[in-house]
Design a protein around this motif. Structure first.
Motif, mmCIF file in Angstrom:
data_model
loop_
_atom_site.group_PDB
_atom_site.id
_atom_site.type_symbol
_atom_site.label_atom_id
_atom_site.label_comp_id
_atom_site.label_asym_id
_atom_site.label_seq_id
_atom_site.Cartn_x
_atom_site.Cartn_y
_atom_site.Cartn_z
ATOM 1 N N ARG A 120 -3.053 75.741 14.493
ATOM 2 C CA ARG A 120 -4.252 76.258 15.144
ATOM 3 C C ARG A 120 -5.036 77.080 14.122
ATOM 4 N NH1 ARG A 120 -4.093 77.007 20.737
ATOM 5 N NH2 ARG A 120 -6.063 78.070 20.421
ATOM 6 N N TYR A 121 -5.921 76.426 13.401
ATOM 7 C CA TYR A 121 -6.652 77.097 12.332
ATOM 8 C C TYR A 121 -7.601 78.165 12.862
ATOM 9 C CZ TYR A 121 -4.766 73.383 9.437
ATOM 10 O OH TYR A 121 -3.914 72.537 8.795
ATOM 11 N N ASP A 122 -8.013 78.036 14.114
ATOM 12 C CA ASP A 122 -8.915 79.022 14.696
ATOM 13 C C ASP A 122 -8.220 80.343 14.990
ATOM 14 O OD1 ASP A 122 -7.440 77.577 16.659
ATOM 15 O OD2 ASP A 122 -8.760 78.365 18.218
ATOM 16 N N PHE B 62 -0.615 66.694 -2.956
ATOM 17 C CA PHE B 62 0.441 66.627 -1.954
ATOM 18 C C PHE B 62 0.385 67.736 -0.919
ATOM 19 C CE2 PHE B 62 2.135 64.249 -5.581
ATOM 20 C CZ PHE B 62 2.346 63.032 -4.948
ATOM 21 N N LEU B 63 -0.427 68.757 -1.151
ATOM 22 C CA LEU B 63 -0.655 69.776 -0.131
ATOM 23 C C LEU B 63 -2.104 69.786 0.307
ATOM 24 C CD1 LEU B 63 0.312 72.099 1.602
ATOM 25 C CD2 LEU B 63 -0.044 73.632 -0.332
ATOM 26 N N GLY B 64 -3.033 69.694 -0.651
ATOM 27 C CA GLY B 64 -4.453 69.765 -0.315
ATOM 28 C C GLY B 64 -4.919 68.619 0.556
ATOM 29 N N ILE B 65 -4.487 67.386 0.241
ATOM 30 C CA ILE B 65 -4.911 66.222 1.028
ATOM 31 C C ILE B 65 -4.413 66.302 2.467
ATOM 32 C CG2 ILE B 65 -4.631 63.727 1.291
ATOM 33 C CD1 ILE B 65 -4.884 63.483 -1.726
ATOM 34 N N PRO B 66 -3.108 66.497 2.713
ATOM 35 C CA PRO B 66 -2.681 66.598 4.115
ATOM 36 C C PRO B 66 -3.229 67.823 4.830
ATOM 37 C CG PRO B 66 -0.853 67.031 2.635
ATOM 38 C CD PRO B 66 -1.969 66.515 1.790
ATOM 39 N N LEU B 67 -3.460 68.926 4.080
ATOM 40 C CA LEU B 67 -4.053 70.107 4.703
ATOM 41 C C LEU B 67 -5.465 69.803 5.184
ATOM 42 C CD1 LEU B 67 -4.030 73.138 5.374
ATOM 43 C CD2 LEU B 67 -4.770 73.571 3.022
ATOM 44 N N ALA B 68 -6.269 69.159 4.337
ATOM 45 C CA ALA B 68 -7.634 68.799 4.727
ATOM 46 C C ALA B 68 -7.627 67.795 5.875
ATOM 47 C CB ALA B 68 -8.385 68.229 3.527
ATOM 48 N N ALA B 69 -6.712 66.815 5.796
ATOM 49 C CA ALA B 69 -6.621 65.815 6.858
ATOM 50 C C ALA B 69 -6.203 66.444 8.175
ATOM 51 C CB ALA B 69 -5.634 64.715 6.453
ATOM 52 N N THR C 83 -8.495 66.519 11.459
ATOM 53 C CA THR C 83 -7.976 65.863 12.661
ATOM 54 C C THR C 83 -8.088 66.782 13.862
ATOM 55 O OG1 THR C 83 -6.433 64.520 11.370
ATOM 56 C CG2 THR C 83 -5.962 64.785 13.713
ATOM 57 N N ARG C 84 -7.677 68.029 13.693
ATOM 58 C CA ARG C 84 -7.765 68.979 14.818
ATOM 59 C C ARG C 84 -9.215 69.252 15.185
ATOM 60 N NH1 ARG C 84 -5.301 72.612 17.952
ATOM 61 N NH2 ARG C 84 -3.221 72.161 17.179
ATOM 62 N N ARG C 85 -10.041 69.484 14.193
ATOM 63 C CA ARG C 85 -11.437 69.833 14.469
ATOM 64 C C ARG C 85 -12.164 68.702 15.186
ATOM 65 N NH1 ARG C 85 -14.701 73.842 12.774
ATOM 66 N NH2 ARG C 85 -16.940 73.464 12.684
ATOM 67 N N GLY D 27 -11.362 67.551 23.512
ATOM 68 C CA GLY D 27 -10.906 68.841 23.994
ATOM 69 C C GLY D 27 -9.520 69.208 23.510
ATOM 70 N N ARG D 28 -9.227 70.518 23.586
ATOM 71 C CA ARG D 28 -7.958 71.022 23.079
ATOM 72 C C ARG D 28 -6.777 70.570 23.923
ATOM 73 N NH1 ARG D 28 -8.056 76.932 21.061
ATOM 74 N NH2 ARG D 28 -9.023 75.767 19.367
ATOM 75 N N ALA D 29 -6.944 70.518 25.230
ATOM 76 C CA ALA D 29 -5.828 70.111 26.086
ATOM 77 C C ALA D 29 -5.360 68.699 25.738
ATOM 78 C CB ALA D 29 -6.234 70.192 27.554
ATOM 79 N N TRP D 30 -6.317 67.784 25.563
ATOM 80 C CA TRP D 30 -5.946 66.417 25.190
ATOM 81 C C TRP D 30 -5.281 66.407 23.822
ATOM 82 C CZ3 TRP D 30 -7.489 63.712 20.866
ATOM 83 C CH2 TRP D 30 -7.113 62.365 20.815
ATOM 84 N N TYR D 31 -5.804 67.174 22.900
ATOM 85 C CA TYR D 31 -5.268 67.189 21.545
ATOM 86 C C TYR D 31 -3.812 67.648 21.551
ATOM 87 C CZ TYR D 31 -5.026 67.976 16.510
ATOM 88 O OH TYR D 31 -4.659 67.923 15.187
ATOM 89 N N GLU D 32 -3.526 68.756 22.254
ATOM 90 C CA GLU D 32 -2.174 69.312 22.257
ATOM 91 C C GLU D 32 -1.196 68.460 23.056
ATOM 92 O OE1 GLU D 32 -1.120 71.764 20.548
ATOM 93 O OE2 GLU D 32 -2.934 72.782 19.873
ATOM 94 N N ARG D 33 -1.648 67.897 24.171
ATOM 95 C CA ARG D 33 -0.734 67.179 25.065
ATOM 96 C C ARG D 33 -0.602 65.705 24.764
ATOM 97 N NH1 ARG D 33 -3.057 69.834 30.696
ATOM 98 N NH2 ARG D 33 -2.526 72.006 30.180
ATOM 99 N N GLU D 34 -1.626 65.119 24.143
ATOM 100 C CA GLU D 34 -1.608 63.679 23.906
ATOM 101 C C GLU D 34 -1.463 63.325 22.431
ATOM 102 O OE1 GLU D 34 -1.553 61.453 26.267
ATOM 103 O OE2 GLU D 34 -1.790 62.920 27.892
#
Length: 365
Positions: free
Chosen positions: A73-75, A197-204, A208-210, A217-224
């Motif tokens: 949760r970057y926010d 190996f860290l920067g690419i997956p971190l950015a991805a 992806t979350r954003r 929505g967040r509910a779909w993101y977390e649950r699905e």
């Protein structure tokens, strides 16, 4: 009281996650078997490389790290940065005490094995950003705090890993009269490995979350979405271990005592870092869930990154890479055991009000 929460947390994990130690041992055995049964497999795996890393290993590392970073949760980063009782001890443990402790243990236990010693020092520099969330959930730690500390470690690792590597491998040994570790690559080459190996997956993971939350929505993101991509972290880890052990098979079977010598300082490291972090959390007034999160994020290491840097810098069949491969085989059973210690540690922490205990310690979807 402790068996109940432990059983409940374990029940929320998939069948694969609950038997993680078993799958890692199976992956190790499969890699050793493939390396012996398929002639020329090592040469084939090493033929195509990405920044000096075998392409199959590179893909495995990226697949392994992406799902964990997509869960963060970057926010919420600002929430932990305002909690000085959690943030300051975490920074101290992760970026000062942890690397220094591993440096000291590597020199104490492996003074005559410079390749393994260097590999362990690299492990100590790679702070945990991956499987720690699983151990934290099992131990009923604070999920949000763990996610934010993982995000913080991810960002700080990109900025600090290369500089710390130069300091602990070249500068500090010279100051102490121990002799400098030969490092045949520039700081930029280590930085390049970290960024890939860290920067690419971190950015991805961040994107992806954003984009996912923005679209559905967040509910779909977390649950699905999170449950769908989450298992790929383990698949990537197991695949990487199979490939690495296929490359390292001869060294492991020919030098079992060396493997045992690598394991010993790792065991001491996990015990000292975890118990010391838990005690520090208690001393500064953290609740048991937050102290648990502090302990696991400080004691765990990012073996994925350590393996990537060791392989890219010294080669897939090097002693440095072997030290990184041995790491998760020791970390998994040790931290699983410490989950039960964390649950039993409730008696040493002030009991919170019933109304706040469940939300703080519970695992959230």
């Amino acid at each position: 009281m402790s068996p109940g929460p432990a059983a409940g947390a374990a029940g929320r994990l998939s069948f694969t996650d609950r038997f993680l130690a078993v799958w890692i041992l199976v992956a190790m055995a499969a890699g050793l078997g493939l390396g012996r049964l398929v002639p020329g497999l090592g040469d084939a795996l090493a033929e195509v490389t990405v920044t000096g890393v075998s392409l199959p290993i590179a893909l495995g590392l990226l697949v392994m790290m992406y799902p964990v970073l997509a869960k963060v949760r970057y926010d919420r980063l600002g929430t932990v940065t305002r909690d000085r009782r959690l943030l300051l001890p975490s920074l101290l443990l992760n970026w000062v005490l942890g690397p220094a402790l591993m440096f000291a243990l590597a020199w104490v236990f492996l003074p005559d094995l410079p390749e393994y010693r260097t590999g362990l020092i690299i492990v100590g520099l790679a702070r945990c950003i991956a499987m720690v969330i699983i151990w934290n959930d099992l131990a009923r730690g604070d999920r949000e705090a763990a996610a934010v500390l993982v995000a913080l470690n991810s960002v700080f690792q990109v900025l600090a890993f290369s500089l710390l590597g130069w300091f602990y491998l070249s500068v500090l040994p010279g100051w102490l009269g121990l002799g400098r570790t030969t490092l045949d690559v520039s700081v930029w080459e280590i930085t390049r490995s970290v960024l890939i190996f860290l920067g690419i997956p971190l950015a991805a993971g961040f994107l992806t979350r954003r984009l996912g939350e923005k679209a559905k929505g967040r509910a779909w993101y977390e649950r699905e979405l999170v449950p769908r991509i989450g298992p790929f972290a383990l698949y990537g880890l197991l695949f990487t271990i199979v490939v690495l052990f296929a490359l390292q098979g001869d060294a492991i079977t020919a030098r079992p005592l060396d493997v045992a010598r690598i394991a010993l300082p790792l065991l001491v490291y996990f015990a000292l870092m975890w118990t010391g972090s838990m005690a520090l959390g208690r001393a500064v007034g953290l609740t048991r869930p937050k102290a648990t999160t502090l302990a696991f994020t400080a004691a765990g290491n990012n073996f994925e990154l350590a393996i990537a840097v060791a392989v890219a810098t010294f080669g897939a069949t090097s002693g440095q890479a072997l030290a990184g491969v041995v790491g998760p085989l020791i970390e998994v059973p040790v931290l699983i055991g410490l989950v039960h210690v964390a649950l039993a540690a409730r008696r040493w922490f002030p009991a919170p009000a019933d109304a706040t205990t469940a939300p703080e310690g519970a695992t959230r979807a």
